[in-house]
Scaffold this active site. Structure first.
Site, PDB file in Angstrom:
ATOM      1  N   GLU A 177       4.235  -6.578   1.963  1.00  0.00           N
ATOM      2  CA  GLU A 177       3.881  -6.814   0.611  1.00  0.00           C
ATOM      3  C   GLU A 177       3.728  -5.570  -0.488  1.00  0.00           C
ATOM      4  O   GLU A 177       2.620  -5.535  -1.134  1.00  0.00           O
ATOM      5  CB  GLU A 177       2.378  -7.540   0.743  1.00  0.00           C
ATOM      6  CG  GLU A 177       2.281  -8.892   1.625  1.00  0.00           C
ATOM      7  CD  GLU A 177       0.700  -9.048   1.554  1.00  0.00           C
ATOM      8  OE1 GLU A 177      -0.193  -8.309   1.428  1.00  0.00           O
ATOM      9  OE2 GLU A 177       0.577 -10.036   2.446  1.00  0.00           O
TER      10      GLU A 177
ATOM     11  N   GLY B  95       0.859  -1.353   0.051  1.00  0.00           N
ATOM     12  CA  GLY B  95       0.173   0.129   0.041  1.00  0.00           C
ATOM     13  C   GLY B  95       0.862   1.353  -0.074  1.00  0.00           C
ATOM     14  O   GLY B  95       0.123   2.330   0.090  1.00  0.00           O
TER      15      GLY B  95
ATOM     16  N   ARG C  66      -6.052   3.354 -15.507  1.00  0.00           N
ATOM     17  CA  ARG C  66      -6.168   3.976 -14.162  1.00  0.00           C
ATOM     18  C   ARG C  66      -6.862   5.301 -14.306  1.00  0.00           C
ATOM     19  O   ARG C  66      -7.444   5.940 -13.239  1.00  0.00           O
ATOM     20  CB  ARG C  66      -4.696   4.130 -13.739  1.00  0.00           C
ATOM     21  CG  ARG C  66      -4.112   2.917 -13.332  1.00  0.00           C
ATOM     22  CD  ARG C  66      -2.972   2.938 -12.520  1.00  0.00           C
ATOM     23  NE  ARG C  66      -3.169   3.306 -11.309  1.00  0.00           N
ATOM     24  CZ  ARG C  66      -3.031   4.709 -10.766  1.00  0.00           C
ATOM     25  NH1 ARG C  66      -2.600   5.550 -11.311  1.00  0.00           N
ATOM     26  NH2 ARG C  66      -3.312   5.082  -9.482  1.00  0.00           N
TER      27      ARG C  66
ATOM     28  N   TYR D 244     -10.068   5.461 -11.755  1.00  0.00           N
ATOM     29  CA  TYR D 244      -9.740   5.878 -10.469  1.00  0.00           C
ATOM     30  C   TYR D 244      -9.772   7.613 -10.720  1.00  0.00           C
ATOM     31  O   TYR D 244      -9.000   8.249  -9.639  1.00  0.00           O
ATOM     32  CB  TYR D 244      -8.426   5.477  -9.689  1.00  0.00           C
ATOM     33  CG  TYR D 244      -8.222   3.859  -9.763  1.00  0.00           C
ATOM     34  CD1 TYR D 244      -9.053   3.235  -8.998  1.00  0.00           C
ATOM     35  CD2 TYR D 244      -7.014   3.320 -10.187  1.00  0.00           C
ATOM     36  CE1 TYR D 244      -8.774   1.945  -8.894  1.00  0.00           C
ATOM     37  CE2 TYR D 244      -6.852   2.036 -10.238  1.00  0.00           C
ATOM     38  CZ  TYR D 244      -7.739   1.019  -9.543  1.00  0.00           C
ATOM     39  OH  TYR D 244      -7.676  -0.191  -9.409  1.00  0.00           O
TER      40      TYR D 244
ATOM     41  N   CYS E 259     -14.132   3.865 -28.471  1.00  0.00           N
ATOM     42  CA  CYS E 259     -15.183   4.450 -28.576  1.00  0.00           C
ATOM     43  C   CYS E 259     -16.124   4.370 -27.318  1.00  0.00           C
ATOM     44  O   CYS E 259     -17.050   3.891 -26.879  1.00  0.00           O
ATOM     45  CB  CYS E 259     -16.207   3.626 -29.595  1.00  0.00           C
ATOM     46  SG  CYS E 259     -15.517   3.499 -31.082  1.00  0.00           S
TER      47      CYS E 259
ATOM     48  N   TYR F   9      -0.224  -1.357 -12.130  1.00  0.00           N
ATOM     49  CA  TYR F   9      -1.779  -1.377 -12.223  1.00  0.00           C
ATOM     50  C   TYR F   9      -1.794  -0.698 -13.534  1.00  0.00           C
ATOM     51  O   TYR F   9      -2.658  -0.049 -13.703  1.00  0.00           O
ATOM     52  CB  TYR F   9      -2.381  -0.744 -11.184  1.00  0.00           C
ATOM     53  CG  TYR F   9      -1.877  -1.364  -9.870  1.00  0.00           C
ATOM     54  CD1 TYR F   9      -2.431  -2.586  -9.547  1.00  0.00           C
ATOM     55  CD2 TYR F   9      -1.157  -0.740  -8.945  1.00  0.00           C
ATOM     56  CE1 TYR F   9      -2.317  -3.238  -8.330  1.00  0.00           C
ATOM     57  CE2 TYR F   9      -0.981  -1.417  -7.729  1.00  0.00           C
ATOM     58  CZ  TYR F   9      -1.860  -2.671  -7.491  1.00  0.00           C
ATOM     59  OH  TYR F   9      -1.250  -3.235  -6.155  1.00  0.00           O
TER      60      TYR F   9
HETATM   61  C1  LIG Z   1      -2.734  -5.283  -4.091  1.00  0.00           C
HETATM   62  C2  LIG Z   1      -2.044  -5.922  -2.748  1.00  0.00           C
HETATM   63  C3  LIG Z   1      -1.178  -5.640  -2.485  1.00  0.00           C
HETATM   64  C4  LIG Z   1      -0.022  -4.588  -2.931  1.00  0.00           C
HETATM   65  O1  LIG Z   1      -0.762  -3.261  -2.900  1.00  0.00           O
HETATM   66  P1  LIG Z   1       0.401  -2.157  -3.340  1.00  0.00           P
HETATM   67  O2  LIG Z   1      -0.502  -0.726  -3.006  1.00  0.00           O
HETATM   68  O3  LIG Z   1       0.475  -1.905  -4.983  1.00  0.00           O
HETATM   69  O4  LIG Z   1       1.613  -1.934  -2.575  1.00  0.00           O
HETATM   70  C5  LIG Z   1      -0.595  -6.184  -1.263  1.00  0.00           C
HETATM   71  N1  LIG Z   1      -1.141  -7.227  -0.618  1.00  0.00           N
HETATM   72  C6  LIG Z   1      -2.555  -7.381  -1.071  1.00  0.00           C
HETATM   73  C7  LIG Z   1      -3.162  -8.487  -0.031  1.00  0.00           C
HETATM   74  C8  LIG Z   1      -2.998  -6.741  -2.125  1.00  0.00           C
HETATM   75  O5  LIG Z   1      -4.265  -7.089  -2.584  1.00  0.00           O
END
Ligand SMILES: *Cc1c(COP(=O)(O)O)cnc(C)c1O
Length: 423
Positions: A281, A244, A320, A324, A351, A379
């Site tokens: 992650e 995130g 994106r 978003y 289109c 993404y």
């Molecule tokens: C999408 C996702 C991530 C990666 O998120 P980022 O915002 O790209 O860092 C990590 N863990 C889980 C469970 C996700 O769904």
């Protein structure tokens, strides 16, 4: 002259380069639309996560849905990365790229039976379990396979990541994870299932987060849970705070991984939890600024209200902006001092009125010019489609003055090769 967002995409003599190669050269060699990645940018983004306080380390499980091309996975594997996967298809990709199953965490709210079986067979590090029903399913399958499944519960800590609603995942109303107030009961249920091995706890609260507080709030809540679990005799090996971490798309000040790591380890130490392995992650922050989308201006069109730069990339290549309302900087590959800038919407040929890549940008353009849509390493390709029967773009990895085609452009034929007409 410099681009602000991406250090490995810079102007030299008024010509935008990817590392040591002019983008004009790549367009000539591979055509457009073209995704261009910088290998050094991937490495630099990785290094930012290696800044843990002395003696401490973090297992990075790259959130691969951000960019799952084999060459990208391979690069992170070589750097020592594990992977956060969300499907059986992503598992197959990691294995195809030579990745290490023992460093895979498997997230996602809808894991199917075959995906669970494949992951058990491969020997993943753990399942990030998102509901009690999933826990039961994993236990049943592990029993059938005469094995034990390593599980971590993905808890929903109910914190506001202060990001776009579509990419906020840690609030009570989101579909993700197990309500933190129910987590204890689900852990206790897991202890009753002999085919499960409890290994950790995790959360993932959202994406493009630029503040540290949501992480620290989530961490505090997880620490309380871990201590409560220890009182019940349930001990964990790892704590996974998800991904995130945001990037700079234009003028954001992203959170530095080093600061985040420092604060996490400080909180763990303060609570006597320094034995826990830390897992993160990150997805976007490892790849987002390592890529651009290179596209050619086909036409310039002017009406009473607007100027349009119609390019050969479209919402099928990069969704994106329209999905978003996301901002991507736009850089003309050739800087023209002789031409006055005009205010353009940069749009594709699809289109749909939603087919735009950037709006109200002051650009000096001529038909045939190349433009770079910046910060398109995450993404971007992974969310692309073949809408309007458009072949998906090619992808190139630049390494110094060498370029590697890592995905050739699809052919038109390939777009319907699995289809059948009927009598
Ligand atoms: C999408 C996702 C991530 C990666 O998120 P980022 O915002 O790209 O860092 C990590 N863990 C889980 C469970 C996700 O769904």
């Amino acid at each position: 002259m410099t681009t602000t967002v991406a250090p490995h995409f810079q102007f030299k003599d008024n010509l935008l380069h990817a590392e040591g190669i002019p983008l004009t050269q790549l367009a000539q060699d591979y055509g457009t639309p073209l995704y261009v990645y910088s290998r050094q940018a991937l490495r630099d983004a990785w290094d930012a996560y290696q800044q843990a306080p002395a003696g401490r380390s973090v297992l990075i499980c790259y959130g691969m849905k951000a960019n799952s091309s084999l060459a990208v996975l391979q690069e992170f594997h070589r750097l020592g990365s594990g992977f956060d996967i969300v499907s059986g298809g992503e598992l197959a990709r990691v294995l195809a790229a030579g990745g290490d199953a023992g460093k895979i965490v498997f997230s996602g709210v809808g894991k199917q039976g075959w995906e669970i079986r494949d992951a058990l067979e491969a020997g993943v590090k753990c399942f990030n379990v998102e509901s009690e029903a999933e826990l039961e399913r994993i236990a049943t399958i592990a029993t059938q396979m005469k094995t034990t499944a390593p599980v971590s519960l993905r808890v929903n800590p109910d914190v506001d990541a202060q990001t776009h609603p579509y990419i906020s995942t840690g609030l009570k109303e989101n579909k993700f994870g197990i309500d933190i107030n129910d987590a204890m009961a689900v852990y206790e249920r897991a202890t009753q299932l002999p085919s499960l091995r409890i290994v950790g706890v995790d959360c993932h609260i959202g994406s493009q987060i630029t503040e540290i507080d949501p992480y620290l709030d989530a961490l505090d809540k997880l620490i309380l849970l871990i201590k409560a679990l220890e009182k019940q005799g349930i001990t964990l090996q790892h704590l996974d705070l998800g991904g995130g971490i945001g990037i700079r798309y234009t003028n954001e000040t992203p959170l530095a991984p080093a600061l985040l790591l420092e604060r996490i380890f400080a909180a763990l130490d303060k609570n006597g939890l320094d034995h826990l392995e830390l897992v993160l992650e990150p997805g976007r922050s490892l790849t987002g600024n390592a890529g651009i989308l290179l596209t050619t201006v086909e036409y310039l069109k002017h009406n009473e209200f607007k100027n349009f730069a119609i390019v050969d990339a479209a919402m099928n290549d990069l969704i994106r902006p329209t999905l978003y309302d996301a901002w991507h900087d736009v850089e003309p590959v050739t800087r023209r001092a002789d031409l006055p800038a005009q205010r353009y919407d940069v749009v594709g040929p699809i289109c749909e009125s939603g087919d735009w890549l950037a709006r109200d940008r002051d650009l000096a353009l001529q038909p045939g010019d190349l433009v770079a849509i910046m910060s398109a390493g995450a993404y971007a390709f992974t969310m692309s489609s073949q809408y309007n029967t458009r072949p998906r773009a090619a992808e190139v990895m630049v390494d110094g003055t060498v370029s590697h085609l890592i995905r050739r452009r699809e052919t038109i034929q390939e777009l319907f090769q699995n289809e059948q007409t009927i009598p």
